[in-house]
Design an enzyme around this catalytic site. Sequence first.
Site, PDB file in Angstrom:
ATOM      1  N   GLY A  32      42.710  39.001  42.387  1.00 41.14           N
ATOM      2  CA  GLY A  32      42.301  37.779  41.712  1.00 41.14           C
ATOM      3  C   GLY A  32      41.333  36.984  42.571  1.00 41.14           C
ATOM      4  O   GLY A  32      41.116  37.281  43.755  1.00 41.14           O
ATOM      5  N   CYS A  33      40.747  35.955  41.970  1.00 42.80           N
ATOM      6  CA  CYS A  33      39.714  35.184  42.658  1.00 42.80           C
ATOM      7  C   CYS A  33      40.331  34.343  43.781  1.00 42.80           C
ATOM      8  O   CYS A  33      39.913  34.438  44.943  1.00 42.80           O
ATOM      9  CB  CYS A  33      38.951  34.327  41.659  1.00 42.80           C
ATOM     10  SG  CYS A  33      39.969  33.378  40.509  1.00 42.80           S
ATOM     11  N   TYR A  34      41.312  33.528  43.454  1.00 42.40           N
ATOM     12  CA  TYR A  34      41.966  32.741  44.504  1.00 42.40           C
ATOM     13  C   TYR A  34      42.538  33.658  45.592  1.00 42.40           C
ATOM     14  O   TYR A  34      42.371  33.400  46.795  1.00 42.40           O
ATOM     15  CB  TYR A  34      43.100  31.893  43.924  1.00 42.40           C
ATOM     16  CG  TYR A  34      42.704  30.696  43.119  1.00 42.40           C
ATOM     17  CD1 TYR A  34      41.908  29.679  43.653  1.00 42.40           C
ATOM     18  CD2 TYR A  34      43.158  30.530  41.807  1.00 42.40           C
ATOM     19  CE1 TYR A  34      41.577  28.549  42.904  1.00 42.40           C
ATOM     20  CE2 TYR A  34      42.826  29.404  41.058  1.00 42.40           C
ATOM     21  CZ  TYR A  34      42.043  28.426  41.610  1.00 42.40           C
ATOM     22  OH  TYR A  34      41.718  27.309  40.871  1.00 42.40           O
ATOM     23  N   THR A  74      41.590  36.534  46.650  1.00 42.40           N
ATOM     24  CA  THR A  74      40.562  37.078  47.545  1.00 42.40           C
ATOM     25  C   THR A  74      40.162  36.047  48.594  1.00 42.40           C
ATOM     26  O   THR A  74      40.136  36.333  49.801  1.00 42.40           O
ATOM     27  CB  THR A  74      39.327  37.505  46.718  1.00 42.40           C
ATOM     28  OG1 THR A  74      39.708  38.563  45.834  1.00 42.40           O
ATOM     29  CG2 THR A  74      38.199  37.971  47.622  1.00 42.40           C
ATOM     30  N   ALA A  75      39.847  34.847  48.137  1.00 42.54           N
ATOM     31  CA  ALA A  75      39.406  33.813  49.071  1.00 42.54           C
ATOM     32  C   ALA A  75      40.506  33.445  50.063  1.00 42.54           C
ATOM     33  O   ALA A  75      40.255  33.272  51.256  1.00 42.54           O
ATOM     34  CB  ALA A  75      38.951  32.574  48.299  1.00 42.54           C
TER      35      ALA A  75
END
Lengths: 344, 344, 344, 344
Positions: free
Chosen positions: D149-151, D153-154
């Site tokens: 997911g995006c969150y 990954t960061a």
Amino acid sequence: MVKVGIVGGTGYTGVELLRLLAQHPQAEVAVITSRSEAGVKVADMYPNLRGHYDNLSFSVPDVATLGGCDVVFFATPHGVAHALAGELLDAGTRVIDLSADFRLQDAEEWAKWYGQPHGAPALLPEAVYGLPEVNRESIKGARLIAVPGCYPTAAQLGFIPLLEAGLADTSRLIADCKSGVSGAGRGAKVGSLFCEAGESMMAYSVKGHRHLPEISQGLRRAAGGDVGLTFVPHLTPMIRGIHATLYANVADKGVDLQALFEKRYANEPFVDVMPAGSHPETRSVRGANVCRIAVHRPQGGDLVVVLSVIDNLVKGASGQAVQNLNIMFGLEERLGLSHAALLP
Amino acid sequence: MVKVGIVGGTGYTGVELLRLLAQHPQAEVAVITSRSEAGVKVADMYPNLRGHYDNLSFSVPDVATLGGCDVVFFATPHGVAHALAGELLDAGTRVIDLSADFRLQDAEEWAKWYGQPHGAPALLPEAVYGLPEVNRESIKGARLIAVPGCYPTAAQLGFIPLLEAGLADTSRLIADCKSGVSGAGRGAKVGSLFCEAGESMMAYSVKGHRHLPEISQGLRRAAGGDVGLTFVPHLTPMIRGIHATLYANVADKGVDLQALFEKRYANEPFVDVMPAGSHPETRSVRGANVCRIAVHRPQGGDLVVVLSVIDNLVKGASGQAVQNLNIMFGLEERLGLSHAALLP
Amino acid sequence: MVKVGIVGGTGYTGVELLRLLAQHPQAEVAVITSRSEAGVKVADMYPNLRGHYDNLSFSVPDVATLGGCDVVFFATPHGVAHALAGELLDAGTRVIDLSADFRLQDAEEWAKWYGQPHGAPALLPEAVYGLPEVNRESIKGARLIAVPGCYPTAAQLGFIPLLEAGLADTSRLIADCKSGVSGAGRGAKVGSLFCEAGESMMAYSVKGHRHLPEISQGLRRAAGGDVGLTFVPHLTPMIRGIHATLYANVADKGVDLQALFEKRYANEPFVDVMPAGSHPETRSVRGANVCRIAVHRPQGGDLVVVLSVIDNLVKGASGQAVQNLNIMFGLEERLGLSHAALLP
Amino acid sequence: MVKVGIVGGTGYTGVELLRLLAQHPQAEVAVITSRSEAGVKVADMYPNLRGHYDNLSFSVPDVATLGGCDVVFFATPHGVAHALAGELLDAGTRVIDLSADFRLQDAEEWAKWYGQPHGAPALLPEAVYGLPEVNRESIKGARLIAVPGCYPTAAQLGFIPLLEAGLADTSRLIADCKSGVSGAGRGAKVGSLFCEAGESMMAYSVKGHRHLPEISQGLRRAAGGDVGLTFVPHLTPMIRGIHATLYANVADKGVDLQALFEKRYANEPFVDVMPAGSHPETRSVRGANVCRIAVHRPQGGDLVVVLSVIDNLVKGASGQAVQNLNIMFGLEERLGLSHAALLP
């Protein structure tokens, strides 16, 4: 009718003072100064004020004229109020300073963070930190008010109930704060351009921001002792608004945090404790002198998350300044500040 | 105190009515309806209203209850006012309709543009088009007001001085209009998403937009005859605001256009003719019931360019509706509408 | 491999050149100059270029070094290319000027609009206006290219098919154009601040904008005679994009406008005539070297409306400059420019 | 040439896959499915793709056709890949799933957070979590990839160096994350409207967001044991971008954090550890498959702050998916992903 002067009225806090005072039934702007814009009509610079201040022009700052006012607001860069406040007080004019000049009680700490000596240390003992939710009684009799900064207002109002109740581990408080771009003022800086600040997000001044000592000072008072605070401000692509996301360890899981917050602010006209589970939006306070707060304990753990939002130009600056004026002059505290936020 | 009802208060014109009426000293919202949100507190849906309408909840629309009001606003999709206005008028309640239901005087033209038969043609003869700058006298005695659309308000106010003076070639008028996204309402449409409408610009409905016949109707009245109008609306990445850029041929180069506009609107509390050479910004009217206008003749040619800006939710909808209420009920026309625009 | 120099690479057209050339298989940036940033690494100023130009730093402009390049781009304010272009041409280096210095063929007209004498009138006869859709053959052999302005690109590409076909009344053409804020450059101007340009829309320079004579010059060529043009630019709250809404009288209603436009641009790699009835969005060309066009005849009247969108920094500046490079050096015209637009 | 299928290509991750693959020299989109848009040309729905996929239309999902591809991407809501992945794997087609279906290794935890039973628990053992910086070797041989997911990954890329080195107090990690609105997808939801999400900031799902267990799972792996994580996501008024502000206690003040991070990511093509003192902006990665990271220790205290930014649609979704494709098929990892970010 309170006769008002404004020094340095060309920035965003200046125009916001004018917008708010235009609706204030007991205050009247008699003089507004700006060296760079002297002679220009206020409404020519700020067309939203056309029809409201058609006869008011910027003038060169002059203590004699300002001294004829009941109260003078400083909406200036730091250092200006240092130079002028004393003379105005001597003339019997009260001062409400929106800049940072009198926010820190310790002149040396001020000098360290602002990179120049404090210009009026003799006035510090009587300067009152103008956060009404903490200092209302002192404000009533004050001659010199230091209006809190925008981040400090949002952060302190969110942390205070936990700290005053002695519930939080004060050694590790975190304030992750997001501000709209108007917090950077109307100065022509590359970083504030539409094409630089738009469609992007970034932290800044992680090493140390000038609002850090101000927030810490307020939290120390609430906690009755030292605090360890990490403050990370962020620039957000919106014009107005501060969203403070606050983290504190509260080991006592039996405490009813919602009740604690509601009780602390039960009589506060401008602090709105939202229902349990809420997520306040900054737009819900746009243009309004309100701080909306919600308190969470995610997954029932030790870490409490407080969400606190304000409009940085209103409750974070000019609205709070007017609130101080109302208190100082014995007026109803909501006067001129009772309108609803602009949404959408 | 005027007792007010609102039908369909969940959209943007609804919340804007509530925001404006919260500051109105002579009007009080007694009932607000929404089928989908019945039972929900207004302030739970719109947190900017917390502290203002804490005891007001949406209710199912009911003519008996609404009929107890002095006036009912319709902030509904088209068709709803058709169905209810007659009964309310029979009950002695006046109606201010913010929808398109009574804007066009010709029921057949309405049917053609809205794709369904007109639902209350018998009421058309008494419906007054609520543009105070044109119809103030008729509004005073009216029972049923059709509040002008947002584009039509900006376009008519800009064109009217030229047309009433018989100066423009009426066969080829152009209205190139730019609207903020709130003009599309609060409906969950893909085209109104942040990621669709943001950071982009587009024209739409070039083939023919529903506001075209409304603008044309108003221009015909001003011109005293037929007009040829091209109207191109554009979607702009901002929340509020309409910027109308209007083009008309004015062969007579001796006329003082600035004086013409200033004279036409000299006594209008909500139309601001800006100084010659000005370029009004939509933000200068954000949240305010004002139309700001500037008139240009580029390169001294035949083509006159009029710039006209409003806030589509205020002078283009809810503010104008309140202005109509003030006129209808003999109140000072500025009541509840005198605040300055929010800038920045 | 074409060896490229860039003069004045710190602005938005400069960084956009770097972004595009980073993907260009046949061009290599050998030198980039900036007096103010000399010594600074390109990637330190523009972090999006980290990993692409890690060894490239700004240097002080120096004709000897620049003269070692095959071609030099000027991404500078007007006046700079006047001073340097001649020497570079003498050194055998070709020049692609993104500024306005060589766009107007008449030195006196240039002086009138830019408020200073033309600095290199002797070069004007050989300067080629770099609009490939019009001047492709001349570009092939050119040593000095004047890259068209952003508004002029969008406006000319939209009007040209009508004018070349002799269909439009050339005495009354209107270009109502909307630009994103990056068109104003990276200079620290108050009007370009996020809090000034955001959430607002305004026209500017209605009296006369410097792109007016440039557009007129191009339209005269296409029409084969004088034209009467009204050009009204607007500032729009988005970073990139130009939306030109063009109005022209076309009395002949028998002509198939869609076919006309499709035929005119059938072999153009970077002009996309959209299907009849389309409304191009500026975001559909964000970051891409494309002009998308749609043509309408609202209500079947005399007035034709052409919608033309580009990214002002790509097809309106740096992309078009690279397209010129490709043509000048006999490369495939799409090289380095074939990527799709960034949406959303 | 890798033959690619895409299931559910109408959302933002779908169009982003198409944009990226249009530039990929070794991959070709053979089929793209959408039930709702079957028969519609891709370029008619996404005009930015005109000229790139003019012969590609959405089709009804069909295992036989998809099974003819070398690899199929799922850009679908959760649950869809559960239903189809098994059949495709049986047909010899590899699967790269951008949805959440195979991200959590524990089917029961998945069921708890997604409110429905896991639809393909038998595939979990072979599903590889597609974070190349952690799992590159496993990805090489994988048949089924769960794209992070995006969150997650960061957040993971920011925390991992601290956790793998055993430096952080794992009992109290905080991820304060800010996302652009495209993270909410292209669904027509009121909360994603321009007029709801614009000019405002809010936290959401503080009680518990679906990415919490995914981040925790990854951090547990890195830490080699349990972790206590507080994750607060925020909605930010920008289209693309995630800014993760990460907090961890690192008592050891002797460690060189900058060196630690640089070493951890020295060979990573898509992780950029910025110089000490940096504040990465989300726009510096807009459209690019890069995570930029900076590490700070404010005031030299115990609390370390890591700033980590990605484009949620690229390194947070479609770009990472293509990176996985490159690894799986033995291609150069940067293929199709080497372009610079779009700035401004």
